[in-house]
Design an enzyme around this catalytic site. Structure first.
Site, PDB file in Angstrom:
ATOM      1  N   ASN A   1      -8.152 -12.471  -8.780  1.00  0.00           N
ATOM      2  CA  ASN A   1      -7.826 -11.320  -7.933  1.00  0.00           C
ATOM      3  C   ASN A   1      -6.605 -11.632  -7.071  1.00  0.00           C
ATOM      4  O   ASN A   1      -6.518 -12.721  -6.490  1.00  0.00           O
ATOM      5  CB  ASN A   1      -9.048 -11.049  -7.024  1.00  0.00           C
ATOM      6  CG  ASN A   1      -8.955  -9.759  -6.233  1.00  0.00           C
ATOM      7  OD1 ASN A   1      -8.690  -8.702  -6.800  1.00  0.00           O
ATOM      8  ND2 ASN A   1      -9.171  -9.841  -4.926  1.00  0.00           N
TER       9      ASN A   1
ATOM     10  N   HIS B   1      -3.114  -2.851  -2.183  1.00  0.00           N
ATOM     11  CA  HIS B   1      -2.905  -2.464  -0.772  1.00  0.00           C
ATOM     12  C   HIS B   1      -1.496  -1.891  -0.675  1.00  0.00           C
ATOM     13  O   HIS B   1      -0.519  -2.623  -0.792  1.00  0.00           O
ATOM     14  CB  HIS B   1      -3.016  -3.691   0.140  1.00  0.00           C
ATOM     15  CG  HIS B   1      -4.381  -4.283   0.194  1.00  0.00           C
ATOM     16  ND1 HIS B   1      -5.447  -3.632   0.786  1.00  0.00           N
ATOM     17  CD2 HIS B   1      -4.870  -5.459  -0.249  1.00  0.00           C
ATOM     18  CE1 HIS B   1      -6.530  -4.395   0.698  1.00  0.00           C
ATOM     19  NE2 HIS B   1      -6.209  -5.501   0.078  1.00  0.00           N
TER      20      HIS B   1
ATOM     21  N   GLU C   1      -5.916 -14.890  -4.768  1.00  0.00           N
ATOM     22  CA  GLU C   1      -4.593 -15.065  -4.136  1.00  0.00           C
ATOM     23  C   GLU C   1      -4.040 -16.483  -4.259  1.00  0.00           C
ATOM     24  O   GLU C   1      -3.622 -17.082  -3.272  1.00  0.00           O
ATOM     25  CB  GLU C   1      -4.665 -14.643  -2.657  1.00  0.00           C
ATOM     26  CG  GLU C   1      -5.128 -13.205  -2.478  1.00  0.00           C
ATOM     27  CD  GLU C   1      -5.297 -12.788  -1.020  1.00  0.00           C
ATOM     28  OE1 GLU C   1      -4.984 -13.582  -0.128  1.00  0.00           O
ATOM     29  OE2 GLU C   1      -5.767 -11.658  -0.792  1.00  0.00           O
TER      30      GLU C   1
ATOM     31  N   GLU D   1      -9.154  -3.503  -4.164  1.00  0.00           N
ATOM     32  CA  GLU D   1      -9.096  -3.370  -2.696  1.00  0.00           C
ATOM     33  C   GLU D   1      -8.202  -2.205  -2.313  1.00  0.00           C
ATOM     34  O   GLU D   1      -7.421  -2.290  -1.352  1.00  0.00           O
ATOM     35  CB  GLU D   1      -8.587  -4.676  -2.068  1.00  0.00           C
ATOM     36  CG  GLU D   1      -9.417  -5.884  -2.436  1.00  0.00           C
ATOM     37  CD  GLU D   1      -8.947  -7.186  -1.769  1.00  0.00           C
ATOM     38  OE1 GLU D   1      -8.169  -7.141  -0.802  1.00  0.00           O
ATOM     39  OE2 GLU D   1      -9.375  -8.245  -2.242  1.00  0.00           O
TER      40      GLU D   1
ATOM     41  N   ASP E   1      -6.199   0.606  -0.863  1.00  0.00           N
ATOM     42  CA  ASP E   1      -5.971   1.451   0.311  1.00  0.00           C
ATOM     43  C   ASP E   1      -4.495   1.797   0.350  1.00  0.00           C
ATOM     44  O   ASP E   1      -3.655   1.038  -0.126  1.00  0.00           O
ATOM     45  CB  ASP E   1      -6.495   0.866   1.626  1.00  0.00           C
ATOM     46  CG  ASP E   1      -6.008  -0.524   1.951  1.00  0.00           C
ATOM     47  OD1 ASP E   1      -5.043  -1.001   1.312  1.00  0.00           O
ATOM     48  OD2 ASP E   1      -6.579  -1.148   2.869  1.00  0.00           O
TER      49      ASP E   1
HETATM   50  O1  G3I Z   1     -16.589 -10.994  13.055  1.00  0.00           O
HETATM   51  C1  G3I Z   1     -15.641 -11.504  13.989  1.00  0.00           C
HETATM   52  C2  G3I Z   1     -15.999 -11.088  15.390  1.00  0.00           C
HETATM   53  O2  G3I Z   1     -17.231 -11.667  15.739  1.00  0.00           O
HETATM   54  C3  G3I Z   1     -14.891 -11.531  16.330  1.00  0.00           C
HETATM   55  O3  G3I Z   1     -15.158 -11.055  17.613  1.00  0.00           O
HETATM   56  C4  G3I Z   1     -13.561 -10.970  15.868  1.00  0.00           C
HETATM   57  C5  G3I Z   1     -12.405 -11.417  16.765  1.00  0.00           C
HETATM   58  O4  G3I Z   1     -11.381 -12.031  16.048  1.00  0.00           O
HETATM   59  O5  G3I Z   1     -13.314 -11.411  14.563  1.00  0.00           O
HETATM   60  C6  G3I Z   1     -14.285 -10.963  13.645  1.00  0.00           C
HETATM   61  O6  G3I Z   1     -13.947 -11.428  12.366  1.00  0.00           O
HETATM   62  C7  G3I Z   1     -12.862 -10.791  11.735  1.00  0.00           C
HETATM   63  C8  G3I Z   1     -13.343 -10.253  10.406  1.00  0.00           C
HETATM   64  O7  G3I Z   1     -12.272  -9.705   9.687  1.00  0.00           O
HETATM   65  C9  G3I Z   1     -14.415  -9.171  10.566  1.00  0.00           C
HETATM   66  O8  G3I Z   1     -13.902  -8.071  11.246  1.00  0.00           O
HETATM   67  C10 G3I Z   1     -11.759 -11.799  11.516  1.00  0.00           C
HETATM   68  O9  G3I Z   1     -11.230 -12.222  12.757  1.00  0.00           O
HETATM   69  C11 G3I Z   1     -10.685 -11.212  10.658  1.00  0.00           C
HETATM   70  O10 G3I Z   1      -9.744 -12.223  10.313  1.00  0.00           O
HETATM   71  C12 G3I Z   1     -11.281 -10.656   9.387  1.00  0.00           C
HETATM   72  O11 G3I Z   1     -10.253 -10.021   8.662  1.00  0.00           O
HETATM   73  C13 G3I Z   1     -10.534  -9.842   7.289  1.00  0.00           C
HETATM   74  C14 G3I Z   1      -9.421 -10.457   6.466  1.00  0.00           C
HETATM   75  O12 G3I Z   1      -9.662 -10.203   5.085  1.00  0.00           O
HETATM   76  C15 G3I Z   1      -9.330 -11.949   6.673  1.00  0.00           C
HETATM   77  O13 G3I Z   1      -8.332 -12.487   5.924  1.00  0.00           O
HETATM   78  C16 G3I Z   1     -10.608  -8.360   7.017  1.00  0.00           C
HETATM   79  O14 G3I Z   1     -11.761  -7.803   7.671  1.00  0.00           O
HETATM   80  C17 G3I Z   1     -10.716  -8.114   5.516  1.00  0.00           C
HETATM   81  O15 G3I Z   1     -10.571  -6.740   5.267  1.00  0.00           O
HETATM   82  C18 G3I Z   1      -9.603  -8.853   4.791  1.00  0.00           C
HETATM   83  O16 G3I Z   1      -9.782  -8.652   3.425  1.00  0.00           O
HETATM   84  C19 G3I Z   1      -8.783  -9.223   2.589  1.00  0.00           C
HETATM   85  C20 G3I Z   1      -9.452  -9.630   1.294  1.00  0.00           C
HETATM   86  O17 G3I Z   1     -10.541 -10.457   1.554  1.00  0.00           O
HETATM   87  C21 G3I Z   1      -8.456 -10.290   0.364  1.00  0.00           C
HETATM   88  N1  G3I Z   1      -7.310  -9.466   0.154  1.00  0.00           N
HETATM   89  C22 G3I Z   1      -6.642  -8.978   1.347  1.00  0.00           C
HETATM   90  C23 G3I Z   1      -7.642  -8.260   2.247  1.00  0.00           C
HETATM   91  C24 G3I Z   1      -6.953  -7.658   3.436  1.00  0.00           C
HETATM   92  O18 G3I Z   1      -6.415  -8.624   4.274  1.00  0.00           O
END
Ligand code: G3I
Length: 455
Positions: A210, A246, A167, A275, A277
C-alpha cells in the site's frame, strides 16, 4: 426574489422521514443537506456490492459510541479499515506485549454487522514504537516476523486484505526505497520477507502493498510496479496493491489514474483504492470522486474502495472537507456522485432509468448579516428534462436573492420551491446548480433541502 420565514415549518411539513435534516445553528457555514425523491435510497455499500465490490471507510474505535457516526457507518458502508488501531504502536507498544483492545472493538463491530475488514498495517516506518528502531539487525528481523505472525494469527479468518507493507518507497523521481529501520537494517529483502511471513500466518488473507503518490504513472509507482512484477515472476506471495488516493489541489486525481490501476492489475494482482479522500467541495469535489469510482469500475480487478473516514468532522485533513459526509453527517454532492457512479438509485428507487434526482446544499460566502447557499441538483441513472427542488429556511431568516433558477414560496414564506430557468435538461449522473442569499436576522441555521423531484 424575497420571502419571509416562519418558525416550525419543518415539523409542520412532516419532513422528519426524509434523509435530510437541518443543521445546527453552529453548522451554518459547514452543513449541507441532501434529500431524495424516494425513501428507499440505495447505499454506497449496497450499490458497490451490486458491482461486485466493497465500499469501506476508515474507522476510529473511539467514535463508534457516537450515534450518528455509527449509524452512518452501519447504513452506508460494508467494509471498514481501522484508521490507527492496528498500527504497530497501538498493538505492540512494548516488545511482545500485544494489546488488541481497540482493534478488536472495530473488528467486532464490523463482523456483527456483516462488514468486511481491511487490515492496516503491519510493517510501516511511521507510528512505530521507539523500541523497534533501537533493535539490531537480527533482533529486528525476528521482531518484524513476530509482529506480523502474532497480529495476523489473532485476526485469522477475519481480515479480507492486509496492508502488509506500507509506504516503503520515497517520493520524487528517485524510485528508491525510503529510509526506515527495516530498509536500513534488513535491506531490500525486507518487503519480500514480510510478505512470505504474512502468507504463512494467514494463508487466506489477501496480501497488499500500500502506498500514496503511486496513483498515476510516475517514478514512485514505476518502482512499485517493478517490485510487484518481480514478486510475481519469482513467486513471492502478493495479491493486491493499495492506492491510497489522498487528493487535493497539489495532488489532483491523475489523468492516467485508470490506466495506472489497469497496468498493475495486468500484472496479476487485485487493486484496491484504500484511503480515498479528495479535498474540496461542491461540484468540483463530486466530479473528482466520480472519476475515481468510474476508474475502479472500469478495472475488473479493482475490488473495492475505502474512503479515509466517515465524516469531515474526524478527517485527518478536516479543514479540507475531503469526505462524503459533512461534519453534521449530511450527504455531500460527492456522496451523490459516488452513489450514482456506482449505479445506485439515489433518487428514484426504481430500476431501469426511473427519473430521479438528488439535491444537496453547500454553504458558500458568509457575511456579518447574511450568507449564500448553493444547491447542486444531480440526475439519477437516467437523464431528466425537468426538476423541482424545495428548500426550507428557518424563521426569521429571509431569502433575499436567488440565481440560476425560478423561485416561488409557500404561504408561510419559509419554503422555497425552485425550478429551472428555461431548459431543465440534466444528463444521467450530471449536475446543475442554483444559489440564493439568506438574510440571517440572527438565525444561522443551515437551510434544508426537503425534496427533489424529476421528470
Ligand atoms: O490518540 C491520540 C490522543 O490521545 C492524543 O491526545 C493526540 C494528540 O497528539 O494524538 C492522538 O493520536 C493521533 C492519532 O492520529 C489519532 O487521532 C496521532 O497523534 C496522530 O499522529 C494520528 O494521525 C494518524 C496518521 O495516520 C499518523 O501517521 C491519522 O489519524 C491517520 O489518518 C493517518 O493515516 C495514514 C495512513 O495510516 C497511511 N497513509 C496516510 C494516512 C494519512 O496520513
Amino acid at each position: 426574489m424575497f420571502a419571509v420565514g416562519t418558525a416550525g415549518i419543518l415539523a409542520a411539513a412532516g419532513l422528519a422521514t426524509l434523509s435530510a435534516t437541518s443543521g445546527t445553528a453552529a453548522g451554518a457555514t459547514k452543513a449541507s443537506g441532501t434529500t431524495e425523491s424516494a425513501a428507499a435510497a440505495s447505499t454506497l455499500g449496497a450499490a458497490a456490492a451490486e458491482k461486485g465490490r466493497y465500499f469501506g471507510a476508515a474507522v476510529a474505535a473511539n467514535h463508534l459510541g457516537e450515534s450518528q457516526y455509527a449509524s452512518t457507518l452501519n447504513t452506508e458502508f460494508n467494509s471498514v479499515t481501522p484508521e490507527n488501531e492496528m498500527k504497530w504502536d497501538a498493538v505492540e507498544s512494548s516488545r511482545n506485549s500485544f494489546n488488541f483492545g481497540a482493534a478488536d472493538q472495530i473488528v467486532n463491530h464490523a463482523q456483527s454487522r456483516g462488514m468486511k475488514v481491511r487490515g492496516h498495517t503491519l510493517v510501516w516506518h511511521s507510528q512505530l514504537p521507539g523500541w523497534v528502531s533501537g533493535l539490531g539487525t537480527s533482533d529486528l528481523r525476528s521482531a518484524m516476523n513476530n509482529h506480523i505472525t502474532t497480529v495476523m494469527q489473532h485476526y485469522k479468518g477475519k481480515i479480507h486484505s492486509w496492508d502488509v507493507v506500507n509506504e516503503a518507497y520515497q517520493d520524487g523521481n528517485s524510485g528508491a526505497r525510503r529510509s526506515s529501520p527495516f530498509q536500513d537494517k534488513l535491506g531490500n529483502g525486507f518487503i519480500e520477507e514480510a510478505f512470505r511471513t504474512a502468507r504463512a500466518a494467514d494463508p487466506n488473507a489477501k496480501l497488499c502493498y500500500n502506498d500514496y503518490n503511486t496513483d498515476g504513472q510516475n517514478a514512485k509507482s514505476n518502482a512499485v510496479y517493478n517490485m510487484v512484477k518481480d514478486f510475481k515472476a519469482r513467486g513471492v506471495p502478493i495479491d493486491c496493491v493499495g492506492f491510497q488516493s489522498h487528493f487535493n489541489s497539489n495532488s489532483p486525481v491523475p489523468s492516467d489514474y485508470q490506466q495506472n490501476l489497469q497496468r498493475f492489475a495486468d500484472l496479476g494482482v487485485d487493486v484496491q483504492i484504500t484511503e480515498l479522500d479528495i479535498e474540496g467541495s461542491g461540484t468540483a469535489q463530486a466530479d473528482n470522486y466520480r472519476r475515481v469510482v468510474q476508474a475502479c469500475l472500469a478495472v475488473s480487478r479493482c475490488t473495492g474502495i475505502t474512503v479515509w473516514g466517515v465524516t469531515d468532522k474526524y478527517s485527518w485533513r478536516a479543514s479540507g472537507t475531503p469526505l462524503l459526509f459533512d461534519s453534521n453527517y449530511n450527504k455531500k454532492p460527492a456522496y451523490n456522485a459516488v452513489l450514482t457512479a456506482l449505479g445506485g438509485t439515489s433518487g428514484g428507487g426504481g430500476e431501469g432509468g426511473t427519473k430521479a434526482c438528488t439535491a444537496t446544499y453547500s454553504p458558500a460566502e458568509r457575511w456579518g448579516d447574511r450568507f449564500n447557499g448553493k444547491v447542486t441538483v444531480t440526475a439519477g441513472s437516467a437523464a431528466i428534462s425537468d426538476w423541482t427542488v424545495t428548500v426550507a429556511t428557518r424563521s426569521p431568516q429571509r431569502i433575499s436573492t436567488t440565481w440560476n433558477g425560478t423561485a416561488s414560496w409557500d404561504s408561510s414564506g419559509s419554503v422555497m420551491t425552485m425550478k429551472p430557468s428555461g431548459n431543465g435538461t440534466v444528463a444521467a449522473g450530471a449536475s446543475t446548480s442554483f444559489g440564493f442569499t439568506v438574510m440571517a436576522n440572527g438565525e444561522w441555521a443551515t437551510p434544508t433541502v426537503t425534496s427533489c423531484t424529476a421528470s
